[in-house]
Design a protein around this motif. Sequence first.
Motif, PDB file in Angstrom:
ATOM      1  N   UNK A   1       0.822  -1.217   0.000  1.00  0.00           N
ATOM      2  CA  UNK A   1       0.000   0.000   0.000  1.00  0.00           C
ATOM      3  C   UNK A   1       0.853   1.263   0.000  1.00  0.00           C
ATOM      4  N   UNK A   2       1.808   1.342   0.936  1.00  0.00           N
ATOM      5  CA  UNK A   2       2.582   2.578   1.094  1.00  0.00           C
ATOM      6  C   UNK A   2       3.874   2.286   1.840  1.00  0.00           C
ATOM      7  N   UNK A   3       4.832   3.202   1.682  1.00  0.00           N
ATOM      8  CA  UNK A   3       6.094   3.081   2.407  1.00  0.00           C
ATOM      9  C   UNK A   3       6.819   4.412   2.398  1.00  0.00           C
ATOM     10  N   UNK A   4       7.730   4.532   3.336  1.00  0.00           N
ATOM     11  CA  UNK A   4       8.635   5.678   3.386  1.00  0.00           C
ATOM     12  C   UNK A   4       9.996   5.156   3.805  1.00  0.00           C
ATOM     13  N   UNK A   5      11.019   5.728   3.212  1.00  0.00           N
ATOM     14  CA  UNK A   5      12.384   5.303   3.503  1.00  0.00           C
ATOM     15  C   UNK A   5      13.335   6.449   3.222  1.00  0.00           C
TER      16      UNK A   5
END
Length: 192
Positions: free
Chosen positions: A43-47
Amino acid sequence: MLATLTLLLGLPLAPGTQSCSPLIPVTFDSSTVPRLLGQWFFIAAASRYPPHLAELRAVTFEAFSFSPGSHEDELNVNEIIRMNETCVVRNSSKVQVFQQNSTLVHVDNNDVASVARLIQSDKDLLILNHINTDFPNLSLSARTPNVSKEHMEEFKAQLQCLGFTEDEVFYTSTEHACPLPRGEDNADPQLE
């Protein structure tokens, strides 16, 4: 004076300001691996880890499934990913489950791709805190290609606590879905 006292006591300055609760990893037991089996949608991610950022920028849709591996602490991973304009099928990776320290190690072509802790959440969510880098990294997958507003807000709050802004979050969309193979557990072959 009030602002100084507030800062000293660690209280929020504005009403409604959210305090951050720590990410609580799942303590693995005999029910953990069976709970992971089946179809998931990214669905979503941040890195902030540069190699992950490059992939997140390119991925517009991803569905994956876990199936039992050759031993009880191993999962086979089948992925369908739209990277830029191309649908890619990957069936060469595995997840090693280390119950003693409650971690998941994603191995692709015998190379460790990532190490993560499964974060406590709803049974139909898969929130992973990737820990093999010195950079914050959090991802959200779910049993369906959409999550409730409440679940998304919970995930965004966790991202905010890790210092991410909305501009740093990458989302996938069913608008860019690749056809799923027929017969997969929980797969909707009509999703295109």
